[in-house]
Design an enzyme around this catalytic site. Structure first.
Site, PDB file in Angstrom:
ATOM      1  N   CYS A 147      -4.311   0.678  -2.169  1.00  0.00           N
ATOM      2  CA  CYS A 147      -4.101  -0.585  -1.456  1.00  0.00           C
ATOM      3  C   CYS A 147      -3.051  -1.443  -2.163  1.00  0.00           C
ATOM      4  O   CYS A 147      -2.879  -1.366  -3.392  1.00  0.00           O
ATOM      5  CB  CYS A 147      -5.398  -1.394  -1.403  1.00  0.00           C
ATOM      6  SG  CYS A 147      -6.693  -0.640  -0.442  1.00  0.00           S
ATOM      7  N   ASN A 158       0.834  -1.212   0.000  1.00  0.00           N
ATOM      8  CA  ASN A 158       0.000   0.000   0.000  1.00  0.00           C
ATOM      9  C   ASN A 158       0.861   1.252   0.000  1.00  0.00           C
ATOM     10  O   ASN A 158       1.914   1.309   0.643  1.00  0.00           O
ATOM     11  CB  ASN A 158      -1.022  -0.014   1.144  1.00  0.00           C
ATOM     12  CG  ASN A 158      -0.404  -0.180   2.516  1.00  0.00           C
ATOM     13  OD1 ASN A 158       0.610  -0.839   2.683  1.00  0.00           O
ATOM     14  ND2 ASN A 158      -1.031   0.427   3.505  1.00  0.00           N
ATOM     15  N   CYS A 165     -10.924  -3.160  -3.813  1.00  0.00           N
ATOM     16  CA  CYS A 165      -9.994  -4.160  -4.359  1.00  0.00           C
ATOM     17  C   CYS A 165     -10.740  -5.391  -4.859  1.00  0.00           C
ATOM     18  O   CYS A 165     -10.344  -5.999  -5.859  1.00  0.00           O
ATOM     19  CB  CYS A 165      -8.950  -4.537  -3.319  1.00  0.00           C
ATOM     20  SG  CYS A 165      -7.763  -3.200  -3.045  1.00  0.00           S
ATOM     21  N   GLU A 223       0.419   5.291   0.546  1.00  0.00           N
ATOM     22  CA  GLU A 223      -0.508   6.305   1.031  1.00  0.00           C
ATOM     23  C   GLU A 223      -0.109   7.707   0.559  1.00  0.00           C
ATOM     24  O   GLU A 223       0.929   7.897  -0.085  1.00  0.00           O
ATOM     25  CB  GLU A 223      -0.583   6.223   2.560  1.00  0.00           C
ATOM     26  CG  GLU A 223      -1.174   4.895   3.008  1.00  0.00           C
ATOM     27  CD  GLU A 223      -1.424   4.797   4.501  1.00  0.00           C
ATOM     28  OE1 GLU A 223      -0.938   5.651   5.269  1.00  0.00           O
ATOM     29  OE2 GLU A 223      -2.121   3.837   4.898  1.00  0.00           O
ATOM     30  N   GLU A 269      -3.170  -4.526  -2.955  1.00  0.00           N
ATOM     31  CA  GLU A 269      -3.728  -5.414  -3.985  1.00  0.00           C
ATOM     32  C   GLU A 269      -3.838  -4.717  -5.336  1.00  0.00           C
ATOM     33  O   GLU A 269      -3.519  -5.289  -6.381  1.00  0.00           O
ATOM     34  CB  GLU A 269      -5.128  -5.902  -3.566  1.00  0.00           C
ATOM     35  CG  GLU A 269      -5.140  -6.768  -2.322  1.00  0.00           C
ATOM     36  CD  GLU A 269      -5.288  -5.986  -1.024  1.00  0.00           C
ATOM     37  OE1 GLU A 269      -4.853  -4.811  -0.968  1.00  0.00           O
ATOM     38  OE2 GLU A 269      -5.828  -6.549  -0.059  1.00  0.00           O
ATOM     39  N   CYS A 285     -10.296  -5.099   0.668  1.00  0.00           N
ATOM     40  CA  CYS A 285     -11.397  -4.130   0.821  1.00  0.00           C
ATOM     41  C   CYS A 285     -12.340  -4.232  -0.379  1.00  0.00           C
ATOM     42  O   CYS A 285     -12.036  -4.854  -1.399  1.00  0.00           O
ATOM     43  CB  CYS A 285     -10.843  -2.709   0.962  1.00  0.00           C
ATOM     44  SG  CYS A 285     -10.396  -1.928  -0.616  1.00  0.00           S
TER      45      CYS A 285
HETATM   46  N1  THU Z   1      -5.127  -1.595   2.792  1.00  0.00           N
HETATM   47  C1  THU Z   1      -4.581  -2.398   1.840  1.00  0.00           C
HETATM   48  O1  THU Z   1      -3.556  -2.071   1.241  1.00  0.00           O
HETATM   49  N2  THU Z   1      -5.200  -3.567   1.572  1.00  0.00           N
HETATM   50  C2  THU Z   1      -6.262  -4.065   2.265  1.00  0.00           C
HETATM   51  O2  THU Z   1      -6.713  -5.170   1.965  1.00  0.00           O
HETATM   52  C3  THU Z   1      -6.860  -3.278   3.341  1.00  0.00           C
HETATM   53  C4  THU Z   1      -6.341  -1.899   3.501  1.00  0.00           C
HETATM   54  C5  THU Z   1      -4.422  -0.358   3.134  1.00  0.00           C
HETATM   55  C6  THU Z   1      -5.107   0.921   2.770  1.00  0.00           C
HETATM   56  C7  THU Z   1      -4.491   1.877   3.763  1.00  0.00           C
HETATM   57  O3  THU Z   1      -3.235   2.323   3.254  1.00  0.00           O
HETATM   58  C8  THU Z   1      -4.222   1.035   4.990  1.00  0.00           C
HETATM   59  O4  THU Z   1      -4.238  -0.317   4.544  1.00  0.00           O
HETATM   60  C9  THU Z   1      -5.223   1.209   6.109  1.00  0.00           C
HETATM   61  O5  THU Z   1      -6.514   1.081   5.615  1.00  0.00           O
END
Ligand code: THU
Length: 172
Positions: A84, A73, A126, A75, A86, A123
């Site tokens: 994310c 991920n 994704c 940000e 994925e 999520c």
């Molecule tokens: N996140 C992911 O990368 N994948 C997931 O399956 C759930 C959430 C990330 C998004 C954000 O950067 C952090 O986790 C918290 O939500």
């Protein structure tokens, strides 16, 4: 007494969605290839840029051409800009190996606030992206979900996580 139009009782049909998946107690129970892929996903958490949530997600995929692709991920100070792990992985896989199916994707995470001792699941956004990747490559993406330790879920196809999906079929 009927509180809704009475014929509604006669025309309604119930439909059900259910699926099964495999649960392992720990990584040692996985076959070698799956174990390696989960380890690569765990390692990918180290490449995550998550200074805002401190929740570091890593994903690793074995592609049908044998290549391994990973993602984490990423940000942004403008929070919704973050992506994310994925979807970072899917974009990378499709950019480097266009049209090549993903056979299996492993997903892991670590956080300074929470124990990484159970699986997390992709999520909603994704799930939508995974569903379309499956459908355009016409192959299911098998998911391996696990933390840095603890139980592991293996799900035969990512689309199982998105029943009644809105798909590209609707736009034809
Ligand atoms: N996140 C992911 O990368 N994948 C997931 O399956 C759930 C959430 C990330 C998004 C954000 O950067 C952090 O986790 C918290 O939500």
């Amino acid at each position: 007494m009927c509180l809704v139009p009475c014929n509604a009782h006669h025309i309604m049909k119930e439909q059900k969605f259910e699926f099964s998946f495999d649960v392992y107690d720990n990584i040692d129970e996985l076959k070698e290839n799956d174990r390696d892929l989960l380890i690569t996903a765990r390692d990918a958490t180290e490449k995550s840029y998550a200074p805002y949530s401190n929740f570091h997600v890593g994903a690793a995929a074995k592609m049908a051409n044998g290549e391994i692709v990973s993602g984490s991920n990423q940000e942004n100070a403008s929070f919704p800009v973050g992506i994310c792990a994925e979807r970072v992985l899917l974009a990378s896989a499709s950019s480097h190996h266009p049209g090549v199916p993903i056979e299996t994707m492993a997903i892991s995470y670590q956080s300074k606030y929470m124990n990484s001792d159970h699986p997390i699941s992709p999520c909603g956004m994704c799930r939508q992206a995974l569903q379309e990747f499956e459908s355009r490559t016409t192959k299911p993406i098998r998911l391996i979900l696990g933390g840095m330790k603890g139980k592991i879920f293996v799900i035969a196809s990512a689309s199982l996580l998105l029943p009644l999906a809105f798909t590209s079929e609707e736009l034809k």
